[in-house]
Design a protein around this motif. Structure first.
Motif, PDB file in Angstrom:
ATOM      1  N   LEU A  64       3.385  -5.362  -3.316  1.00  0.00           N
ATOM      2  CA  LEU A  64       4.155  -4.668  -2.291  1.00  0.00           C
ATOM      3  C   LEU A  64       5.407  -5.462  -1.917  1.00  0.00           C
ATOM      4  CD1 LEU A  64       2.955  -2.026  -1.322  1.00  0.00           C
ATOM      5  CD2 LEU A  64       2.512  -3.109   0.879  1.00  0.00           C
ATOM      6  N   LEU A  65       5.192  -6.722  -1.548  1.00  0.00           N
ATOM      7  CA  LEU A  65       6.332  -7.533  -1.123  1.00  0.00           C
ATOM      8  C   LEU A  65       7.278  -7.805  -2.292  1.00  0.00           C
ATOM      9  CD1 LEU A  65       4.821 -10.062   1.422  1.00  0.00           C
ATOM     10  CD2 LEU A  65       6.198  -8.036   1.838  1.00  0.00           C
ATOM     11  N   ALA A  87      16.187  -7.067   2.011  1.00  0.00           N
ATOM     12  CA  ALA A  87      14.825  -7.588   2.175  1.00  0.00           C
ATOM     13  C   ALA A  87      14.666  -8.893   1.421  1.00  0.00           C
ATOM     14  CB  ALA A  87      13.817  -6.560   1.668  1.00  0.00           C
ATOM     15  N   ILE A 102      11.219   3.077  -7.035  1.00  0.00           N
ATOM     16  CA  ILE A 102      10.277   2.004  -7.361  1.00  0.00           C
ATOM     17  C   ILE A 102       9.121   2.554  -8.200  1.00  0.00           C
ATOM     18  CG2 ILE A 102       8.560   0.431  -6.384  1.00  0.00           C
ATOM     19  CD1 ILE A 102      10.477  -0.099  -4.086  1.00  0.00           C
ATOM     20  N   TYR A 107      13.688  -4.645  -4.895  1.00  0.00           N
ATOM     21  CA  TYR A 107      14.517  -3.444  -4.822  1.00  0.00           C
ATOM     22  C   TYR A 107      15.610  -3.547  -3.762  1.00  0.00           C
ATOM     23  CZ  TYR A 107      15.862   1.420  -4.351  1.00  0.00           C
ATOM     24  OH  TYR A 107      16.581   2.575  -4.298  1.00  0.00           O
ATOM     25  N   TRP A 108      15.247  -3.988  -2.560  1.00  0.00           N
ATOM     26  CA  TRP A 108      16.252  -4.052  -1.492  1.00  0.00           C
ATOM     27  C   TRP A 108      16.796  -5.463  -1.368  1.00  0.00           C
ATOM     28  CZ3 TRP A 108      11.946  -0.805  -0.345  1.00  0.00           C
ATOM     29  CH2 TRP A 108      12.277   0.554  -0.185  1.00  0.00           C
ATOM     30  N   GLY A 147      14.702   4.539  -3.003  1.00  0.00           N
ATOM     31  CA  GLY A 147      13.584   3.988  -2.252  1.00  0.00           C
ATOM     32  C   GLY A 147      12.311   3.992  -3.066  1.00  0.00           C
ATOM     33  N   PHE A 148      11.227   4.470  -2.465  1.00  0.00           N
ATOM     34  CA  PHE A 148       9.936   4.340  -3.120  1.00  0.00           C
ATOM     35  C   PHE A 148       9.813   5.196  -4.365  1.00  0.00           C
ATOM     36  CE2 PHE A 148       8.756   2.295   0.852  1.00  0.00           C
ATOM     37  CZ  PHE A 148       8.069   1.204   0.339  1.00  0.00           C
ATOM     38  N   ILE A 154       9.340  -4.705  -2.839  1.00  0.00           N
ATOM     39  CA  ILE A 154      10.315  -4.510  -1.765  1.00  0.00           C
ATOM     40  C   ILE A 154      11.473  -5.492  -1.903  1.00  0.00           C
ATOM     41  CG2 ILE A 154      10.651  -4.839   0.717  1.00  0.00           C
ATOM     42  CD1 ILE A 154       7.896  -3.545   1.095  1.00  0.00           C
ATOM     43  N   SER A 155      11.162  -6.764  -2.134  1.00  0.00           N
ATOM     44  CA  SER A 155      12.303  -7.686  -2.206  1.00  0.00           C
ATOM     45  C   SER A 155      12.999  -7.614  -3.558  1.00  0.00           C
ATOM     46  CB  SER A 155      11.937  -9.126  -1.823  1.00  0.00           C
ATOM     47  OG  SER A 155      10.748  -9.513  -2.392  1.00  0.00           O
TER      48      SER A 155
END
Lengths: 261, 283
Positions: free
Chosen positions: B103-104, B114, B190, B110-111, B186-187, B107-108
């Motif tokens: 998850l983390l 973050a 991903i 892609y963004w 976004g998701f 997120i980091s």
């Protein structure tokens, strides 16, 4: 109608890739954009696709400003860019996820039939030849029925024979729903075979140099004298666009380039 | 409407290269056997050395004695209890570590915002030798299962996090652009582009993570446990039973290899699309 109004693009490093490019493109028209390297052809296409933002100027489709990828605009790149982890069928259906599964499957099957790859439906992209892969890419872009389809030198990586086959094929597919086609190419032959209108661009900074209407009925005979004439006039214009001694205004205001013979 | 027919040159598709020749039966069985050859030779050699009386085998017991110990533990039911305890801890810790790391990491990856916020902290935490957490975890979470699972999860988290984030950062821009032209963000981006694209690297990071999970379960069980393979190790040391230590080590090796193989097996159907050098074609 797709309207480009003084579209300019200056990259952060100061390079002016595109300067005040304006054009109006009718729905269903086939446009070929041709020009020397670095004339901003691809930059222009990416701005229309909404992949890059223009530094100034606007792109509007049916009075709607385009700043990011739009459902009515599809794009085909120089490479097929298939997703290697999806089967051919799933690649074609990639843009249809909002549809119910049965409808999606029907559309994919129809597209597979249309591009002649029914037997490859479950194949992986790595198992396709270059021409087949590009046909899958065309099907993937066309299956959501875009109003505008952009093509960035789509056949330049293919051998002459396959290229010719795919050009005819593209026209055949275009006839189904008649989207607007905007094709970036450096192949004069390709431009004259496909386009209603050829836009010649000139580099540094990329700008419109000339427009040539191709008033030839389809299907076009690549060997006819008329075809040769059009090719020659595009080539002449291309040569002049690269000749720094020819001023910009001269070309567009000169006596009807397309009718010179 | 009829299709433009294929040019003859187009009709022959390149088949995947690995169809070249089906390996003969002998070759199919010989290949895994090749891997057993070295440990088997060493074990038999040592057995022979002890049997010939060149060594008394007290500190390094011969394989026969190690297997006798395993058999005895199995007979009394001890073995199953210890293996179950250890497996349960590893599975739980692995699950938590993988979920958090994926998850983390995603997120980091892609963004970029973050990543800028999160990644320096995570990297700093990663630089701490994970065993340094042990006293803290025991204070916070008690001496029982929770602190052990937490420690294993920490060990698993970092390679998975780093693997996912690093792999996302090097996903081909051209493929990502395909996602953008279909207005994914976004998701959805991903899930539909980035994770499938990083799957091969992800599997590798899962395997590294699992390896660390096995490492940390030993650390956790050495600290204070009344059951588990780590406990067997400690017990063997304190009571001077090298055969028991070696038995635990052998079981660790088997379990580690087995679970690693399970990941490989589970991932294989999702990686069939790869057009890679690959194990089959490897020289």
């Amino acid at each position: 109608m797709l309207a480009l109004d003084r579209v300019s693009k200056t990259y952060p490093n100061g390079v002016a890739a595109l300067a005040r490019f304006s054009a109006e493109i009718r729905q269903g028209e086939i446009i070929a954009i041709i020009g020397g390297s670095g004339c901003g052809k691809s930059t222009l296409l990416r701005a229309i696709a909404g992949l890059d933002r223009a530094s100034s100027g606007t792109v509007t489709l049916d009075n709607e400003a385009i700043a990011s990828p739009h459902a009515k605009i599809g794009i085909i790149f120089q490479e097929p860019r298939l997703l290697p982890w999806l089967s051919v069928a799933d690649n074609i259906g990639f843009g249809l996820t909002d549809l119910p599964a049965t409808e999606r499957r029907e559309k994919v099957v129809r597209a597979l039939e249309r591009v002649g790859l029914v037997d490859k439906a479950q194949a992986w992209p790595r198992e396709l030849s270059g021409g087949q892969a590009q046909r899958v890419a065309i099907a993937r872009a066309l299956v959501p029925q875009p109003e505008v389809l952009l093509l960035d030198e789509p056949f330049s990586a293919l051998d002459a024979f396959t290229r010719r086959d795919l050009q005819d094929h593209l026209l055949d597919l275009w006839a189904d729903t008649r989207p607007t086609l905007i094709l970036v190419t450096h192949d004069v032959d390709e431009a004259v075979v496909l386009a209603d209108r050829v836009l010649v661009m000139r580099p540094r900074p990329g700008r419109l140099f000339d427009q040539i209407e191709i008033n030839l009925a389809r299907p076009r005979d690549r060997n006819s004298p008329l075809f040769e004439n059009f090719k020659r006039s595009v080539l002449t214009s291309l040569d002049r666009s690269l000749d720094r001694s020819v001023p910009d205004r001269d070309a567009t205001q000169g006596p009807g380039q397309a009718m010179w013979w | 409407m009829t299709m433009v027919s294929d040019a003859p040159a187009l009709q022959q598709t390149s088949e995947p290269a690995d169809n070249a020749a089906a390996p003969s039966r002998a070759a199919r069985y010989a290949r895994p056997l090749l891997g057993i050859l070295l440990p088997l030779t060493l074990a038999l050699g040592w057995e022979l050395v002890v049997w010939l009386g060149w060594s008394n085998g007290r500190l390094v017991p011969p394989p026969s004695r190690v297997f006798a110990t395993i058999a005895e533990l199995a007979r009394s039911g001890e073995l199953v209890r210890h293996i179950a305890a250890t497996l349960w801890r590893v599975s739980l810790g692995f699950a938590f570590g993988v979920v958090a790391g994926t998850l983390l990491g995603a997120i980091s990856g892609y963004w970029s915002l973050a990543r800028r916020l999160l990644d320096p902290t995570v990297q700093a935490l990663r630089a701490i030798p994970s065993l340094a957490w042990v006293p803290l975890f025991i204070l916070w979470l008690g001496i029982f299962e929770t602190s052990k699972v937490a420690l294993i999860a920490v060990g698993v988290f970092f390679p998975v996090y780093l693997g996912v984030m690093g792999a996302i950062l090097i996903v081909d821009r051209k493929i990502v652009e395909v996602g953008r032209t279909f207005r994914l963000s976004g998701f959805a981006m991903i899930r539909r582009i980035l994770l499938p694209a990083v799957l091969p690297a992800y599997v590798v990071s899962l395997r590294v993570g699992l390896g660390l999970g096995w490492m940390f379960v030993v650390a956790a069980e050495l600290i204070g446990a009344s059951e588990g393979l780590g406990y067997l190790l400690l017990d063997g040391q304190q009571l001077g039973k090298p055969a028991q230590i070696l038995a635990a080590i052998v079981i660790f090796a088997i379990l580690g290899k087995l679970t690693d193989w399970l990941i490989e097996l589970a991932a294989a159907p999702f990686l069939r699309w790869q057009d890679a050098f690959g194990p089959a074609k490897g020289a």
